[in-house]
Design an enzyme around this catalytic site. Structure first.
Site, PDB file in Angstrom:
ATOM      1  N   ASN A 151     144.191  63.981 -37.784  1.00 17.00           N
ATOM      2  CA  ASN A 151     144.978  64.405 -38.956  1.00 17.00           C
ATOM      3  C   ASN A 151     144.232  65.445 -39.776  1.00 17.00           C
ATOM      4  O   ASN A 151     144.795  66.475 -40.152  1.00 17.00           O
ATOM      5  CB  ASN A 151     145.238  63.204 -39.877  1.00 17.00           C
ATOM      6  CG  ASN A 151     146.109  62.179 -39.206  1.00 17.00           C
ATOM      7  OD1 ASN A 151     147.097  62.518 -38.579  1.00 17.00           O
ATOM      8  ND2 ASN A 151     145.720  60.915 -39.309  1.00 17.00           N
ATOM      9  N   GLY A 156     134.376  68.491 -31.420  1.00 11.20           N
ATOM     10  CA  GLY A 156     134.110  67.237 -30.721  1.00 11.20           C
ATOM     11  C   GLY A 156     135.340  66.351 -30.715  1.00 11.20           C
ATOM     12  O   GLY A 156     135.942  66.117 -31.776  1.00 11.20           O
ATOM     13  N   GLU A 205     133.071  65.546 -50.584  1.00  7.91           N
ATOM     14  CA  GLU A 205     134.164  65.526 -51.580  1.00  7.91           C
ATOM     15  C   GLU A 205     135.400  64.794 -51.044  1.00  7.91           C
ATOM     16  O   GLU A 205     136.084  64.079 -51.787  1.00  7.91           O
ATOM     17  CB  GLU A 205     134.536  66.969 -51.949  1.00  7.91           C
ATOM     18  CG  GLU A 205     135.633  67.106 -52.970  1.00  7.91           C
ATOM     19  CD  GLU A 205     135.254  66.546 -54.338  1.00  7.91           C
ATOM     20  OE1 GLU A 205     134.382  67.121 -54.995  1.00  7.91           O
ATOM     21  OE2 GLU A 205     135.833  65.529 -54.740  1.00  7.91           O
ATOM     22  N   VAL A 229     136.495  60.583 -51.138  1.00 10.89           N
ATOM     23  CA  VAL A 229     137.147  59.828 -52.218  1.00 10.89           C
ATOM     24  C   VAL A 229     138.344  60.617 -52.735  1.00 10.89           C
ATOM     25  O   VAL A 229     138.200  61.761 -53.166  1.00 10.89           O
ATOM     26  CB  VAL A 229     136.182  59.561 -53.395  1.00 10.89           C
ATOM     27  CG1 VAL A 229     136.876  58.771 -54.500  1.00 10.89           C
ATOM     28  CG2 VAL A 229     134.944  58.826 -52.921  1.00 10.89           C
ATOM     29  N   GLY A 278     154.818  55.360 -42.221  1.00  7.13           N
ATOM     30  CA  GLY A 278     153.519  55.966 -41.881  1.00  7.13           C
ATOM     31  C   GLY A 278     152.504  55.923 -43.009  1.00  7.13           C
ATOM     32  O   GLY A 278     151.446  56.533 -42.909  1.00  7.13           O
ATOM     33  N   LYS A 329     135.152  53.452 -51.683  1.00  2.47           N
ATOM     34  CA  LYS A 329     135.227  54.605 -52.593  1.00  2.47           C
ATOM     35  C   LYS A 329     134.576  54.281 -53.940  1.00  2.47           C
ATOM     36  O   LYS A 329     133.916  55.134 -54.540  1.00  2.47           O
ATOM     37  CB  LYS A 329     136.681  55.021 -52.767  1.00  2.47           C
ATOM     38  CG  LYS A 329     137.254  55.608 -51.468  1.00  2.47           C
ATOM     39  CD  LYS A 329     138.760  55.688 -51.501  1.00  2.47           C
ATOM     40  CE  LYS A 329     139.306  56.280 -50.213  1.00  2.47           C
ATOM     41  NZ  LYS A 329     140.767  56.155 -50.111  1.00  2.47           N
TER      42      LYS A 329
END
Ligand code: NAP
Length: 440
Positions: free
Chosen positions: A17, A47, A131, A134, A189, A207
């Site tokens: 994604n 990768g 960055e 979270v 989803g 987080k």
């Protein structure tokens, strides 16, 4: 830009994604990114597990030999977007040991291994940026590490898990129960096939650990975070929340607190809480995230936006990639890990909040006073009591007492709840939720 400017070599690990969006932006915005960095980015390899020609990128870029890719001489920056803890941890450590800067979105890894990764980055004098780990697209790590570097952060509280916020928002707006809202979230989803990490609060706790570490210059791991999930929230809780002018949100709260002994401590905790509708977090709905930061001089700041999704998360990854690439071009480094304060972690028993306790009770006189006595014995002061009839098919079948307390410690409240559960008149404690909002 002259042709003799050396490109910055990039390896991306993962083409899912987030990875596929990152690769797309590197390609589609190549000229703009080069102008912002001062050198072009050169994608050296990607990768993946499945190397195949149908993946929307030139197949010669793909490799399943991740360790080889991150060690290549022509790679300057490794962008890790594979997920789980392994093999990502090993790949990142190899990259850092080979002097590559690293950008990652891997909150699960960071919340357990920041110390090890930060030390490896320090040894190699390279950047480690995260960055995107979270709140997806929302800039919150850089504001905490850089914009607020001269201020004293006292609290960071937010909604940092989109799946649970989607489920709670659905329960709030439709009155549906938890199971139906989860099924809906899965069908659309918003929830994974195994939703445990989200609904039990593990993702939000990871987080919280990252946010608390940065905000309070102290290493905090996921194990230090007190955690409760949303699976026990019922439509009755929402009905009471509404009657009290509140919504229910899964909050990640990181605070610097000073105990009666004068010792400063860090508290990091995740739980569903009643939030007054007047508070900005109460109206953050659907899969959105929001983080409220409170600092001594700045006061209250709020960050709001898309906390997940390929493109929003890629935006945060690209921000880190541009920063790391600029540093490479300039021969400099961004800020290193700051852990100088090393504050102890506050045990949950010390934390004071307001509570809402709902219990099913025998429908007879005198019950309310015996319930109130248990609160009084432990000096938990009651702010509001409601006694409601419980009906089944229009027939009264029992009674429910809902108590809202003033601020009390978790230890005192837990003892009270145990004592209530032992009372003959209490048939069961249905719900115990914290009421947050005045402090966040
Ligand atoms: P994803 O769609 O599951 O993609 C993972 C990718 O990593 C796949 O391309 C997979 O290769 C590759 N991969 C997995 N294990 C591998 C291995 N052993 N060797 C080589 N490649 C491997 O994951 P995602 O949603 O993009 O998330 C990536 C990271 O970003 C995770 O750490 C996640 O927590 C974080 N994140 C995601 C979001 C979000 O909204 N998705 C938001 C914030 C942070 P194949 O394609 O060949 O299977």
């Amino acid at each position: 830009m002259s042709d003799d400017v050396k490109p910055v070599g990039v390896a991306v690990l993962g083409l899912g994604n987030v990875g596929s969006e990152v690769v797309r932006i590197i390609k589609d915005s190549a000229d703009d990114l080069a102008a912002r960095i001062g050198a072009p980015l050169a994608l050296r390899g990607i990768g993946v597990r499945r190397v195949a020609p149908d993946r929307g990128v030139p197949v010669e870029l793909l490799t399943d030999k991740v360790e080889e890719l991150v060690s290549r001489e022509d790679v300057d920056i490794v962008v890790e977007l594979m997920g789980p803890v392994e093999p990502s941890r090993k790949a990142i450590l190899t990259a850092l040991e080979h002097g590559k800067s690293v950008v990652t979105a891997n909150k699960a890894l960071l919340s357990t291994s920041t110390g090890e990764l930060a030390q490896a980055a320090e040894n190699a004098q390279v950047d480690l940026y995260f960055e995107a780990a979270v709140a997806g697209a929302i800039p919150v790590i850089r504001p905490l590490t850089q914009s607020l570097a001269g201020d004293t952060v006292v609290r960071v509280a937010g909604i940092v898990n989109g799946t649970t916020n989607y489920i709670l928002s659905a329960m709030d707006s439709t009155g549906t129960d938890y199971e139906s809202a989860l099924a809906d979230a899965s069908a659309l989803g918003y929830a994974e096939a195994d939703p445990t990490a989200d609904v039990e609060g593990y993702d939000a706790a990871a987080k919280a650990a990252i946010l608390a570490s940065i905000a309070f210059h102290t290493r905090v791991t996921a194990d230090d975070v007190y955690r409760e999930g949303i699976t026990k929230i019922t439509p009755a809780d929402f009905a009471t929340a509404h009657a009290l002018g509140c919504n229910i949100k899964l909050l990640s709260i990181c605070e610097r607190i000073t105990g009666d002994d004068g010792q400063e401590r860090v508290s990091a905790r995740v739980y569903p809480a009643l939030v007054p509708l007047t508070h900005p977090l109460a109206t953050v709905s659907g899969a959105f995230n929001a983080v409220v930061v409170e600092a001594e001089a700045a006061g209250r700041l709020m960050f709001y936006g898309q906390g997940a999704g390929g493109a929003p998360t890629a935006s945060a990854v690209l921000g880190d990639l541009v920063m790391a690439a600029r540093n490479r071009v300039l021969g400099s480094r961004g800020p290193k890990e700051s852990k100088y304060a090393q504050l102890p972690i506050a045990p949950m028993g010390l934390i004071s909040t307001r509570y809402y306790v709902s219990m099913n009770v025998a429908d007879r006189p005198g019950v309310l006073s015996s319930v109130a006595a248990e609160f009084a014995k432990r000096e938990v002061s009651i702010a509001e009591v409601r006694q409601e009839g419980v009906e089944d098919g229009g027939r009264r079948v029992g009674a429910r007492i809902v108590v809202v307390t003033h601020s009390a410690t978790d230890a005192a409240l837990s003892e009270t709840v145990d004592a209530l559960a032992d009372l003959d008149a209490v048939l069961g404690v249905a719900s115990v939720l914290r009421l947050e909002g005045s402090g966040i």
